[in-house]
Motif scaffolding. Structure first.
Motif, PDB file in Angstrom:
ATOM      1  N   THR A 233       0.513  -4.666 -34.220  1.00 42.09           N
ATOM      2  CA  THR A 233       1.599  -5.172 -33.599  1.00 42.09           C
ATOM      3  C   THR A 233       2.330  -5.817 -35.055  1.00 42.09           C
ATOM      4  O   THR A 233       3.395  -5.753 -35.344  1.00 42.09           O
ATOM      5  CB  THR A 233       1.845  -5.406 -32.720  1.00 42.09           C
ATOM      6  N   VAL A 234       2.353  -6.372 -35.261  1.00 42.48           N
ATOM      7  CA  VAL A 234       2.642  -7.721 -36.218  1.00 42.48           C
ATOM      8  C   VAL A 234       3.252  -6.868 -37.110  1.00 42.48           C
ATOM      9  O   VAL A 234       4.283  -6.497 -37.773  1.00 42.48           O
ATOM     10  CB  VAL A 234       2.380  -9.110 -36.181  1.00 42.48           C
ATOM     11  N   VAL A 235       2.226  -6.653 -37.997  1.00 46.36           N
ATOM     12  CA  VAL A 235       2.413  -5.692 -39.507  1.00 46.36           C
ATOM     13  C   VAL A 235       3.360  -4.382 -39.533  1.00 46.36           C
ATOM     14  O   VAL A 235       4.320  -4.191 -40.167  1.00 46.36           O
ATOM     15  CB  VAL A 235       0.737  -5.014 -39.644  1.00 46.36           C
ATOM     16  N   GLU A 236       2.885  -3.227 -37.732  1.00 50.04           N
ATOM     17  CA  GLU A 236       4.363  -2.592 -37.455  1.00 50.04           C
ATOM     18  C   GLU A 236       6.000  -2.578 -37.759  1.00 50.04           C
ATOM     19  O   GLU A 236       6.491  -2.622 -38.031  1.00 50.04           O
ATOM     20  CB  GLU A 236       4.253  -1.674 -36.694  1.00 50.04           C
ATOM     21  N   LEU A 237       5.811  -4.307 -37.055  1.00 50.54           N
ATOM     22  CA  LEU A 237       6.595  -4.540 -36.420  1.00 50.54           C
ATOM     23  C   LEU A 237       7.590  -5.390 -38.150  1.00 50.54           C
ATOM     24  O   LEU A 237       8.482  -5.204 -38.753  1.00 50.54           O
ATOM     25  CB  LEU A 237       7.405  -5.997 -35.660  1.00 50.54           C
ATOM     26  N   LYS A 238       6.991  -6.078 -38.974  1.00 48.76           N
ATOM     27  CA  LYS A 238       7.407  -6.143 -40.272  1.00 48.76           C
ATOM     28  C   LYS A 238       7.894  -5.088 -41.947  1.00 48.76           C
ATOM     29  O   LYS A 238       8.490  -5.295 -42.367  1.00 48.76           O
ATOM     30  CB  LYS A 238       6.171  -7.363 -41.503  1.00 48.76           C
ATOM     31  N   LYS A 239       6.848  -3.960 -40.875  1.00 53.79           N
ATOM     32  CA  LYS A 239       6.975  -2.691 -42.216  1.00 53.79           C
ATOM     33  C   LYS A 239       8.743  -2.483 -41.361  1.00 53.79           C
ATOM     34  O   LYS A 239       9.559  -1.821 -42.638  1.00 53.79           O
ATOM     35  CB  LYS A 239       6.383  -1.979 -41.246  1.00 53.79           C
ATOM     36  N   GLN A 240       9.099  -2.499 -39.844  1.00 56.55           N
ATOM     37  CA  GLN A 240      10.557  -1.493 -39.395  1.00 56.55           C
ATOM     38  C   GLN A 240      11.496  -3.205 -40.319  1.00 56.55           C
ATOM     39  O   GLN A 240      12.212  -2.601 -40.282  1.00 56.55           O
ATOM     40  CB  GLN A 240      10.434  -2.211 -38.113  1.00 56.55           C
ATOM     41  N   LYS A 241      10.757  -3.983 -40.383  1.00 58.09           N
ATOM     42  CA  LYS A 241      12.046  -5.103 -40.561  1.00 58.09           C
ATOM     43  C   LYS A 241      12.285  -5.297 -41.964  1.00 58.09           C
ATOM     44  O   LYS A 241      13.340  -5.368 -42.529  1.00 58.09           O
ATOM     45  CB  LYS A 241      11.084  -6.818 -39.926  1.00 58.09           C
ATOM     46  N   LEU A 242      10.812  -4.763 -42.612  1.00 53.79           N
ATOM     47  CA  LEU A 242      11.180  -4.562 -44.112  1.00 53.79           C
ATOM     48  C   LEU A 242      11.855  -3.148 -44.469  1.00 53.79           C
ATOM     49  O   LEU A 242      12.787  -2.655 -45.536  1.00 53.79           O
ATOM     50  CB  LEU A 242      10.204  -4.538 -44.584  1.00 53.79           C
ATOM     51  N   ARG A 243      11.915  -2.191 -43.523  1.00 51.92           N
ATOM     52  CA  ARG A 243      12.901  -1.528 -43.988  1.00 51.92           C
ATOM     53  C   ARG A 243      13.916  -1.123 -43.035  1.00 51.92           C
ATOM     54  O   ARG A 243      14.837  -0.720 -44.417  1.00 51.92           O
ATOM     55  CB  ARG A 243      12.399  -0.369 -43.092  1.00 51.92           C
ATOM     56  N   LEU A 244      14.476  -2.530 -42.445  1.00 49.62           N
ATOM     57  CA  LEU A 244      15.767  -2.467 -42.082  1.00 49.62           C
ATOM     58  C   LEU A 244      16.378  -3.173 -43.571  1.00 49.62           C
ATOM     59  O   LEU A 244      17.483  -3.215 -43.894  1.00 49.62           O
ATOM     60  CB  LEU A 244      16.138  -3.218 -40.649  1.00 49.62           C
ATOM     61  N   LYS A 245      16.051  -4.062 -43.933  1.00 51.18           N
ATOM     62  CA  LYS A 245      16.068  -4.570 -45.210  1.00 51.18           C
ATOM     63  C   LYS A 245      16.837  -4.030 -46.079  1.00 51.18           C
ATOM     64  O   LYS A 245      18.309  -4.658 -46.702  1.00 51.18           O
ATOM     65  CB  LYS A 245      15.222  -6.118 -45.268  1.00 51.18           C
ATOM     66  N   GLU A 246      15.499  -2.363 -46.555  1.00 52.02           N
ATOM     67  CA  GLU A 246      16.410  -1.924 -47.285  1.00 52.02           C
ATOM     68  C   GLU A 246      16.923  -1.765 -47.515  1.00 52.02           C
ATOM     69  O   GLU A 246      18.019  -1.287 -48.196  1.00 52.02           O
ATOM     70  CB  GLU A 246      14.643  -1.438 -47.710  1.00 52.02           C
ATOM     71  N   GLU A 247      17.625  -1.066 -45.951  1.00 54.34           N
ATOM     72  CA  GLU A 247      18.426  -0.143 -45.496  1.00 54.34           C
ATOM     73  C   GLU A 247      19.170  -1.017 -45.774  1.00 54.34           C
ATOM     74  O   GLU A 247      21.655  -0.606 -46.277  1.00 54.34           O
ATOM     75  CB  GLU A 247      18.389   0.302 -44.133  1.00 54.34           C
ATOM     76  N   ILE A 248      19.776  -2.540 -45.645  1.00 55.72           N
ATOM     77  CA  ILE A 248      20.968  -2.836 -45.585  1.00 55.72           C
ATOM     78  C   ILE A 248      20.935  -3.277 -47.312  1.00 55.72           C
ATOM     79  O   ILE A 248      22.632  -4.276 -47.168  1.00 55.72           O
ATOM     80  CB  ILE A 248      20.624  -4.759 -44.909  1.00 55.72           C
ATOM     81  N   SER A 249      20.132  -3.779 -48.118  1.00 53.26           N
ATOM     82  CA  SER A 249      20.322  -3.877 -49.786  1.00 53.26           C
ATOM     83  C   SER A 249      21.393  -2.513 -49.978  1.00 53.26           C
ATOM     84  O   SER A 249      22.124  -2.626 -50.625  1.00 53.26           O
ATOM     85  CB  SER A 249      19.084  -3.917 -49.998  1.00 53.26           C
ATOM     86  N   LYS A 250      20.434  -1.569 -49.665  1.00 53.13           N
ATOM     87  CA  LYS A 250      22.043  -0.092 -50.311  1.00 53.13           C
ATOM     88  C   LYS A 250      23.716  -0.468 -49.294  1.00 53.13           C
ATOM     89  O   LYS A 250      23.858  -0.195 -50.687  1.00 53.13           O
ATOM     90  CB  LYS A 250      21.372   1.119 -49.546  1.00 53.13           C
TER      91      LYS A 250
ATOM     92  N   HIS B 290      17.306  -6.170 -37.507  1.00 54.44           N
ATOM     93  CA  HIS B 290      16.361  -7.125 -38.475  1.00 54.44           C
ATOM     94  C   HIS B 290      16.445  -8.836 -37.658  1.00 54.44           C
ATOM     95  O   HIS B 290      15.310  -9.419 -38.104  1.00 54.44           O
ATOM     96  CB  HIS B 290      17.396  -7.980 -39.588  1.00 54.44           C
ATOM     97  N   ASP B 291      17.536  -9.429 -37.210  1.00 47.60           N
ATOM     98  CA  ASP B 291      17.402 -10.543 -36.303  1.00 47.60           C
ATOM     99  C   ASP B 291      16.265 -10.670 -34.956  1.00 47.60           C
ATOM    100  O   ASP B 291      15.407 -11.420 -35.051  1.00 47.60           O
ATOM    101  CB  ASP B 291      18.699 -11.200 -36.260  1.00 47.60           C
ATOM    102  N   ALA B 292      16.742  -9.103 -34.544  1.00 45.65           N
ATOM    103  CA  ALA B 292      15.841  -8.859 -33.540  1.00 45.65           C
ATOM    104  C   ALA B 292      14.116  -9.020 -33.586  1.00 45.65           C
ATOM    105  O   ALA B 292      13.344  -9.567 -33.066  1.00 45.65           O
ATOM    106  CB  ALA B 292      16.245  -8.052 -32.482  1.00 45.65           C
TER     107      ALA B 292
END
Length: 54
Positions: free
Chosen positions: A34-51, A14-16
């Motif tokens: 590209t920026v939008v895709e990176l942000k989507k990946q970041k959001l997916r990781l954040k959701e997984e971290i929250s779980k 997520h930090d990377a």
């Protein structure tokens, strides 16, 4: 892999991604998609971290 180590790895990724988003936004040649895709990946990781954190 323990939950703790998995959580640490997710946070590292997520930090990377945060760093990549910042660099892409600063770069005049970066593509908005590209920026939008990176942000989507970041959001997916954040959701997984929250779980795992709860």
């Amino acid at each position: 892999m323990t939950i703790s180590s998995h959580l640490s790895e997710l946070k590292r990724k997520h930090d990377a991604l945060s760093q990549q988003v910042e660099e892409a936004q600063k770069s005049p040649s970066s593509d908005d998609l590209t920026v939008v895709e990176l942000k989507k990946q970041k959001l997916r990781l954040k959701e997984e971290i929250s779980k795992f954190a709860n």
